[in-house]
Design an enzyme around this catalytic site. Sequence first.
Site, PDB file in Angstrom:
ATOM      1  N   HIS A  57      -6.234 -13.597 -17.644  1.00  0.00           N
ATOM      2  CA  HIS A  57      -6.552 -12.424 -16.822  1.00  0.00           C
ATOM      3  C   HIS A  57      -5.582 -12.325 -15.641  1.00  0.00           C
ATOM      4  CE1 HIS A  57     -11.043 -12.111 -18.162  1.00  0.00           C
ATOM      5  NE2 HIS A  57     -10.213 -12.267 -19.191  1.00  0.00           N
ATOM      6  N   GLU A  59      -6.144 -11.977 -12.428  1.00  0.00           N
ATOM      7  CA  GLU A  59      -6.498 -12.823 -11.282  1.00  0.00           C
ATOM      8  C   GLU A  59      -6.122 -14.279 -11.543  1.00  0.00           C
ATOM      9  OE1 GLU A  59      -9.513  -9.437 -11.536  1.00  0.00           O
ATOM     10  OE2 GLU A  59      -8.539 -10.802 -12.936  1.00  0.00           O
ATOM     11  N   CYS A  88     -14.027 -10.571 -13.361  1.00  0.00           N
ATOM     12  CA  CYS A  88     -15.077 -11.134 -14.206  1.00  0.00           C
ATOM     13  C   CYS A  88     -15.611 -12.428 -13.579  1.00  0.00           C
ATOM     14  CB  CYS A  88     -14.533 -11.387 -15.609  1.00  0.00           C
ATOM     15  SG  CYS A  88     -13.466 -12.843 -15.718  1.00  0.00           S
ATOM     16  N   CYS A  91     -13.051 -15.294 -13.332  1.00  0.00           N
ATOM     17  CA  CYS A  91     -12.059 -15.117 -12.278  1.00  0.00           C
ATOM     18  C   CYS A  91     -12.669 -15.347 -10.894  1.00  0.00           C
ATOM     19  CB  CYS A  91     -11.426 -13.735 -12.374  1.00  0.00           C
ATOM     20  SG  CYS A  91     -10.382 -13.561 -13.848  1.00  0.00           S
TER      21      CYS A  91
END
Length: 160
Positions: A57, A59, A88, A91
């Site tokens: 992801h 992040e 999410c 993260c």
Amino acid sequence: MEDDVNKGGDFLELAIDLARTNIAKGGRPFGAVVVKDGNFVASGVNETYLSNDSTDHAEMAALRAASRVLQSPDLLRGSTVYASGHPCPMCVAAMRLAGVERVVYAFSNEDGAPFGLSNAPLYAEMANPFTDLQVAIEHRPAKHDPDTGIYAEWKRSQPR
């Protein structure tokens, strides 16, 4: 914490621009920027489409890059992550472990839901006890000796 916008740019807009660039490359619409003490440190985009890694992801990529730049896994005081979308739970947990103090995001789960880009169901599931998760989690206790076990061994290996 000083206003990051007044210290050299709109970092949230940068995260959104990264997301747009990622779309153009075939990726998902997620970008993130790490800022520490008002200064840009690192950025990342969601690259699951390249790596086939479901944890790749924006992040997470930005945190990994920031840790390399700062030569520390601990971002601590003064760090902010700007993200194009609602982070999410994975993260958020990673940002918490890294010591990030603040997260600012542009697009909500409600904004993403019509496009299949909401992580609200995962947040709802993660609020349940382990026994109620969709993944089976089983604790099989191993013999643990607080003086000689694996955690004690690790503690002894750490520099003093």
